[in-house]
Motif scaffolding. Sequence first.
Motif, PDB file in Angstrom:
ATOM      1  N   TRP A  58    -114.973  28.539  -8.042  1.00  0.00           N
ATOM      2  CA  TRP A  58    -116.282  29.207  -8.114  1.00  0.00           C
ATOM      3  C   TRP A  58    -116.635  29.702  -9.514  1.00  0.00           C
ATOM      4  CZ3 TRP A  58    -119.660  27.999  -4.786  1.00  0.00           C
ATOM      5  CH2 TRP A  58    -119.284  27.733  -3.458  1.00  0.00           C
ATOM      6  N   ALA A  59    -115.785  29.463 -10.514  1.00  0.00           N
ATOM      7  CA  ALA A  59    -116.089  29.957 -11.858  1.00  0.00           C
ATOM      8  C   ALA A  59    -117.332  29.245 -12.398  1.00  0.00           C
ATOM      9  CB  ALA A  59    -114.889  29.720 -12.771  1.00  0.00           C
ATOM     10  N   ALA A  60    -118.304  30.034 -12.856  1.00  0.00           N
ATOM     11  CA  ALA A  60    -119.577  29.468 -13.312  1.00  0.00           C
ATOM     12  C   ALA A  60    -119.399  28.823 -14.673  1.00  0.00           C
ATOM     13  CB  ALA A  60    -120.640  30.551 -13.377  1.00  0.00           C
ATOM     14  N   GLY A  61    -119.883  27.614 -14.813  1.00  0.00           N
ATOM     15  CA  GLY A  61    -119.802  26.897 -16.076  1.00  0.00           C
ATOM     16  C   GLY A  61    -118.500  26.137 -16.251  1.00  0.00           C
ATOM     17  N   LEU A  62    -117.553  26.403 -15.389  1.00  0.00           N
ATOM     18  CA  LEU A  62    -116.232  25.775 -15.526  1.00  0.00           C
ATOM     19  C   LEU A  62    -116.289  24.256 -15.393  1.00  0.00           C
ATOM     20  CD1 LEU A  62    -113.091  25.698 -15.533  1.00  0.00           C
ATOM     21  CD2 LEU A  62    -113.146  26.318 -13.120  1.00  0.00           C
ATOM     22  N   SER A  63    -117.068  23.772 -14.463  1.00  0.00           N
ATOM     23  CA  SER A  63    -116.953  22.343 -14.136  1.00  0.00           C
ATOM     24  C   SER A  63    -117.575  21.439 -15.190  1.00  0.00           C
ATOM     25  CB  SER A  63    -117.575  22.056 -12.778  1.00  0.00           C
ATOM     26  OG  SER A  63    -118.972  22.102 -12.850  1.00  0.00           O
ATOM     27  N   GLN A  64    -118.467  21.961 -16.022  1.00  0.00           N
ATOM     28  CA  GLN A  64    -119.155  21.053 -16.930  1.00  0.00           C
ATOM     29  C   GLN A  64    -119.092  21.411 -18.404  1.00  0.00           C
ATOM     30  OE1 GLN A  64    -123.078  20.433 -15.034  1.00  0.00           O
ATOM     31  NE2 GLN A  64    -122.119  18.664 -14.083  1.00  0.00           N
ATOM     32  N   THR A  65    -119.030  22.695 -18.718  1.00  0.00           N
ATOM     33  CA  THR A  65    -119.222  23.031 -20.129  1.00  0.00           C
ATOM     34  C   THR A  65    -118.145  23.905 -20.758  1.00  0.00           C
ATOM     35  OG1 THR A  65    -120.552  24.939 -19.514  1.00  0.00           O
ATOM     36  CG2 THR A  65    -121.729  22.886 -19.934  1.00  0.00           C
TER      37      THR A  65
END
Lengths: 557, 557
Positions: A58-65
Amino acid sequence: MQCSQNTVRVRLQINGTFCLTEIGHGTNTKGMQTTAVYDIENEEFVINSSCFEAAKCWAAGLSQTASHAIVFAQLIVKGEMKGLHGFIVPLRDPTSLIPYPGLTIGDMGEKTGLNGIDNGFLVFHNYRIPRKNLLSKTGGVTLKGDYITSFKDSKKKHGVSLGHLSIGRTYIVCTAAAYGIKALTIAVRYAAIRKQFGPNESEEVSIIEYQTHQHRLLPHLACAYAIRIFGDFILPSCCQFIFDSLFDSSDEHISERGMEIHSICCGAKPLASWSIRDVIQECREACGGHGYLKAAGIGDLRDNNDANCTFEGDNTVIIQQTSNWLLKFWPLVLKQSRISSPMSSVDFLTSATEILEYKWEIIDVEQLCSPNNLIQIYQWLVCYLLRETYEKSQKAMQSGIDPFWVKNNHQVFLAKNLSIAYTQHLILKQMLDFIDKAGDENVKKVLLRLFSLYAISSLEKYHLTTLYRGGYARDYLASLLIQESMLKLCADLKDDAVALIDAVAAPDFAIHSILGASDGQVYKRLESAIMDSSYNMGKPSWWLDIVNKSYSPISKL
Amino acid sequence: MQCSQNTVRVRLQINGTFCLTEIGHGTNTKGMQTTAVYDIENEEFVINSSCFEAAKCWAAGLSQTASHAIVFAQLIVKGEMKGLHGFIVPLRDPTSLIPYPGLTIGDMGEKTGLNGIDNGFLVFHNYRIPRKNLLSKTGGVTLKGDYITSFKDSKKKHGVSLGHLSIGRTYIVCTAAAYGIKALTIAVRYAAIRKQFGPNESEEVSIIEYQTHQHRLLPHLACAYAIRIFGDFILPSCCQFIFDSLFDSSDEHISERGMEIHSICCGAKPLASWSIRDVIQECREACGGHGYLKAAGIGDLRDNNDANCTFEGDNTVIIQQTSNWLLKFWPLVLKQSRISSPMSSVDFLTSATEILEYKWEIIDVEQLCSPNNLIQIYQWLVCYLLRETYEKSQKAMQSGIDPFWVKNNHQVFLAKNLSIAYTQHLILKQMLDFIDKAGDENVKKVLLRLFSLYAISSLEKYHLTTLYRGGYARDYLASLLIQESMLKLCADLKDDAVALIDAVAAPDFAIHSILGASDGQVYKRLESAIMDSSYNMGKPSWWLDIVNKSYSPISKL
């Protein structure tokens, strides 16, 4: 999942993210399973996820940037568990954004809402980071693998840390208020334009003229105003606290202030997100079928606000933090101590014994709408629920029940309602402060009606059972006056509803709704939205599959 | 908007649709603006939409597949308005599905939910249809343009027509129950698997063990069971009524039966859709962050059920039909007449005078949970709200207020609550009938707990103010026992929750949720859903736009 604004920094040197939650553990942070074992030989920490349940998520921004993360893991030194610690972890080559070997990183997948923000997961496969990457303010590891901690007063540190974590919750309060006002902007404007039925066949009236429709929207309008005003107070308070805790050492009570802000935010975030959830839903229904169109914009609001009930701590769980904190004050009441806190939110508990003597003495609508009387009712609610929760918990404890279960078995109707009443009392006080500062008497009058409507409709929604259970209200009059006051306030506010919305509404391009523009051209916009879509006017690709073959010359052959 | 199953017929000769609602008018059918003018010379009707607000809309299947529609329009013969009549209107060439000249047909556009069903709009540009296409059972037009109607007893006809229209609302009751059970299947199974916190560090407990979580889910489980059982009663009742009205002329009271079914469904459809709205929302929140994933399946349920609150009549508006019908019985109570109706739903009003004498005499949880006592409370609520609404309306009428406004100003807290209490009473009676037929005593015991929990939690949610306002409850005891009973019933039902779900749950492929499968493999499914998606593991196309340029060899040049 287009971009991740919350991890973009001005200098773009690091795109960061924050990894605490795991697949198997959210609110129970102590249960996190990611481990960081210190390897003396190489002076490194070896971070590992033992199973998929231990994956960060659920960490925001983790999956792409994100190129770096602050990761919380169980520190293990010389085979001993030292508890949860934070580490700076490089995630990706910043020039290619390709994750480093030893990490599996990906996206959580499509969500119910907020798909403009990516949320990722992260699995560690014995991934190594240097010793210096441990955030060692709370506890560090020497070269030789000795655990050292410089903090003596861990309690003090805890209060400050909790205060810092509150900033996310204050943002949610403000965001929820903005969502609520947007939904109401659409529904109130539509209610003024939409006409249906009338006293005779030639005359139709705007649906806002109906008692049912006023009762649907106006208590929610009052609620959104209350939360908006509260957000404008708590956000700067929280920022000031963070600033002071970092740069101003003159406040001796900084830790208490942190605890109080934490307790306020753990009540305000749930109350705001739940209240606005109901605001948005009612607005959707109040716009009827046309409100069900995506172009009306309300469905998306609901989906986005939905996350507010869950992230930064599940509402039902974090609201317990507020009552936990409040319960510490009851022994002081019993000792007849003077009670005061840095933010003054519990100072009235000094008079708890007198407050608990109060009974419902209100005999008409006007008296019920008076701010003093309403504040008194909420103060009684807090004192009563605090005493009840405390006494019942003590009794259960004395009977030998495990403290863990004692706490959990006094939440519903008691501790939870205590947190809600305390937060509402604070919101109402803040609203009165705000109204006091209004220059114009006519504006004051309207805002006071909103105040009363928010206070009374919240009594009806949350606290009526408690008022009777606690003996504060004793006969039919309290119920009758609560209902009559709500109807009167709704009727009195009805003509101001559009102006109240115009005063706080976002510009039309931001509202972006065919039903909610400021010019009231509902049907024109509806027509354009429907007619201008090439999809709407086309023939489906599969039309031949459902065509009536018996009419067709081909099938007749 | 893939297909439109509800317009597919077995022989596929005609894909039909039903056009009543217009852009400018929904619930107010009398306000429809589409006109059908009889042209004597050509023996045709000329159908026209004077403006976009007169366009037909929301008709299911209209935008993509319908070849014919039943269209309601204002009949005008020799310049005289004859009111709303139905016409069979050919829409498209059945071999090409291209709309005929004189019609503009398209789709309403993307909706918040139910996008698997298309909903269309239709504008008439002086479109001609033959005289015989008028559905003339209620009123026809002769060749020479004379309006004739064979029906003498229009009231009788009206009752039957309303009964027929009820079928759509009974479907909604059943659909809502299915949605609710699906949401609960996911949330209850997840609550049994998901563990968080515990009395000590080595032991975590399933979240269903927590009082807060039981209180979140179990009253909703009771509610979904109640609505499911009621749906299984009202759907066949409605079908039987339609069958009898068409093929069996022996029932003299067929019109009264139609009126009663109409009144029941106008209460049951809103109550079911609103209740299940709350069920789904709580289930979503109770599944935390993972419940926010689209793959959890709860967000879509919410979006789909949302339409149930609006179509087949906006809840707030159609629920007035129920109270309107009930109000007709009060004069009979005043005359001390015996009251009976074909479906027996109001027969207890014969004893209204005695019922109104009842007071709260319940002294413990066991007494409150007893079916007889609970039924009595609901009967008192119906009688009290009926008398109050009637008397207050009469008084307002006598003071000279327009009857239109009298009716509208006695909805909130009165007529609306009357409709709700009446419907709940009927649901509860039906649930008791169902439980009576259960063979196994253990099953009966569990179902009776569900009955009590539904009855008591509905008292708390809807009627506590009324119980006190009407003097039925007089002191703290009613409030206290309502709260204590709810907690006890939740705790008692907790261990049966999974079995209660398994008994009614759809198969896993239909639940189609990573959190709600019958084998409880939550984390395994979550892992597969996340890991197996190529999107989740990819790099965004715009990665170069956000890469850290200062690290890049190119930027260093």
